[in-house]
Write a protein that holds these residues in place. Sequence first.
Motif, PDB file in Angstrom:
ATOM      1  N   LYS A   1      -2.711   0.462  -7.976  1.00 28.70           N
ATOM      2  CA  LYS A   1      -2.998   0.278  -6.726  1.00 28.70           C
ATOM      3  C   LYS A   1      -2.116  -0.866  -6.276  1.00 28.70           C
ATOM      4  O   LYS A   1      -1.354  -1.526  -6.882  1.00 28.70           O
ATOM      5  CB  LYS A   1      -4.428  -0.443  -7.014  1.00 28.70           C
ATOM      6  CG  LYS A   1      -5.655   0.577  -7.593  1.00 28.70           C
ATOM      7  CD  LYS A   1      -6.849  -0.051  -7.530  1.00 28.70           C
ATOM      8  CE  LYS A   1      -7.918   0.962  -8.159  1.00 28.70           C
ATOM      9  NZ  LYS A   1      -9.255   0.522  -8.507  1.00 28.70           N
TER      10      LYS A   1
ATOM     11  N   ASN B   1      -8.783  -1.466   2.420  1.00 32.13           N
ATOM     12  CA  ASN B   1     -10.230  -1.016   1.919  1.00 32.13           C
ATOM     13  C   ASN B   1     -11.081  -2.103   1.481  1.00 32.13           C
ATOM     14  O   ASN B   1     -11.980  -2.128   0.775  1.00 32.13           O
ATOM     15  CB  ASN B   1     -10.035   0.099   0.815  1.00 32.13           C
ATOM     16  CG  ASN B   1      -9.514   1.142   1.107  1.00 32.13           C
ATOM     17  OD1 ASN B   1      -9.435   1.736   2.272  1.00 32.13           O
ATOM     18  ND2 ASN B   1      -8.788   2.192   0.257  1.00 32.13           N
TER      19      ASN B   1
ATOM     20  N   THR C   1      -5.681  -1.309  -1.367  1.00 31.40           N
ATOM     21  CA  THR C   1      -6.658  -2.293  -1.649  1.00 31.40           C
ATOM     22  C   THR C   1      -6.557  -3.147  -0.647  1.00 31.40           C
ATOM     23  O   THR C   1      -7.647  -4.216  -0.691  1.00 31.40           O
ATOM     24  CB  THR C   1      -6.275  -3.114  -3.017  1.00 31.40           C
ATOM     25  OG1 THR C   1      -4.811  -3.353  -2.905  1.00 31.40           O
ATOM     26  CG2 THR C   1      -6.598  -2.071  -4.171  1.00 31.40           C
TER      27      THR C   1
ATOM     28  N   ASP D   1      -7.947   9.935  -2.680  1.00 33.10           N
ATOM     29  CA  ASP D   1      -8.458   8.957  -3.335  1.00 33.10           C
ATOM     30  C   ASP D   1      -7.637   7.686  -2.637  1.00 33.10           C
ATOM     31  O   ASP D   1      -6.461   7.564  -3.014  1.00 33.10           O
ATOM     32  CB  ASP D   1      -8.194   9.017  -4.724  1.00 33.10           C
ATOM     33  CG  ASP D   1      -8.480   7.656  -5.459  1.00 33.10           C
ATOM     34  OD1 ASP D   1      -9.341   6.953  -4.918  1.00 33.10           O
ATOM     35  OD2 ASP D   1      -8.321   7.428  -6.823  1.00 33.10           O
ATOM     36  N   LYS D   2      -8.239   7.096  -1.558  1.00 31.48           N
ATOM     37  CA  LYS D   2      -7.532   5.883  -1.061  1.00 31.48           C
ATOM     38  C   LYS D   2      -7.909   4.552  -1.749  1.00 31.48           C
ATOM     39  O   LYS D   2      -7.429   3.557  -1.073  1.00 31.48           O
ATOM     40  CB  LYS D   2      -8.146   6.043   0.344  1.00 31.48           C
ATOM     41  CG  LYS D   2      -9.686   5.406   0.551  1.00 31.48           C
ATOM     42  CD  LYS D   2      -9.979   5.516   2.051  1.00 31.48           C
ATOM     43  CE  LYS D   2     -11.312   5.061   2.274  1.00 31.48           C
ATOM     44  NZ  LYS D   2     -11.826   4.944   3.583  1.00 31.48           N
ATOM     45  N   SER D   3      -8.127   4.648  -2.905  1.00 31.03           N
ATOM     46  CA  SER D   3      -8.614   3.284  -3.563  1.00 31.03           C
ATOM     47  C   SER D   3      -7.147   2.544  -3.836  1.00 31.03           C
ATOM     48  O   SER D   3      -7.397   1.247  -4.061  1.00 31.03           O
ATOM     49  CB  SER D   3      -8.929   3.598  -5.073  1.00 31.03           C
ATOM     50  OG  SER D   3      -8.250   4.317  -5.920  1.00 31.03           O
TER      51      SER D   3
ATOM     52  N   GLU E   1       0.730  -1.160  -0.135  1.00 27.69           N
ATOM     53  CA  GLU E   1       0.068  -0.182  -0.018  1.00 27.69           C
ATOM     54  C   GLU E   1       1.011   1.251  -0.065  1.00 27.69           C
ATOM     55  O   GLU E   1       0.493   2.307  -0.568  1.00 27.69           O
ATOM     56  CB  GLU E   1      -0.816  -0.074   1.123  1.00 27.69           C
ATOM     57  CG  GLU E   1      -1.978  -1.105   1.190  1.00 27.69           C
ATOM     58  CD  GLU E   1      -3.216  -1.094   2.022  1.00 27.69           C
ATOM     59  OE1 GLU E   1      -4.247  -1.773   2.076  1.00 27.69           O
ATOM     60  OE2 GLU E   1      -2.877  -0.466   3.038  1.00 27.69           O
TER      61      GLU E   1
END
Length: 301
Positions: free
Chosen positions: A106, A299, A296, A291-293, A60
């Motif tokens: 990501k 989330n 992965t 934008d924390k997409s 991440e």
Amino acid sequence: MTEIQTTINTINVPEKVEVASTKGYKLSKSGVDTLSFGNANPHQIPKFDDPYKEREWILEHLAGAFRVFGRKGYTEGSAGHISVRDPVEPNTFWINPLGIHFSLLKASDMVRVDEEGNLVGGNTTAPINAAGFAIHSALHKARPDINAACHTHSKYGKTYSAFGKPLEMINQDVCTLYNTHSVYSDFGGVAIEKEEGEAIAKAVGEKNKCVILQNHGLLTAGQTVDEAGYLFTLMENSCEVQLLADAAVNAGNIKQIIPEAEAIYTASVEGDPAKLYLDFQNDLAYEIAMDKSFMTFSNKP
């Protein structure tokens, strides 16, 4: 294949020197502990009992570093790569897939590769950059203390690299890089050959964290991808400032170079891994807020 000759240019510094400025300021401790006042440092490097959880955290932060680089405009086509050593199988490392913009990456996109170039984990359906493998595999082999490395063709880094010389100590921030960056002055073309990757790793040296690749760009490394990422942003900004200062000299101005004692004193405060990790968290937090997409694992529904 002809042998590649490597030239390493580093800033000379005495082997033994007291960390004290010419004004008599002395350090009883160094790094982040000198800067957190009133309360503890809010961004400690975490420690993990479970290496698989550490892997997720690393991936991440790796993706977050790409988001930061994308926002700062360090892209140039398909060029550029960041790698991080895997905590579960340390003879392998994670790297970005070829052909995805930094700002779209990501954690789940990353590819794990072994020392022979086999894709052994993560997004194994994607290709990786051949030059990225040549450079990062050689660096991870040569420096067991390095867990992460960053290289892109950023604008000011590749501009300043044309001069083939180290950065000058002309401001407080660049002193973080004092005696920790070198120059690789034997550009061998696109670094897809094993020998070129090994020559670059040799130019980094046994202790340096950063290298200016002449006619190519910048490469930085660290114990965490956060450290390597912050060093890259610092190197890029320092190259821009150096170019501006050099242009001012051409207009008749005179640069004042920071004395060696002050440069060493400043580097002792600013340059340790915990401080550099702390410095990157501001940019990373901004990416998470926007934008924390890319996170992965955190989330998951």
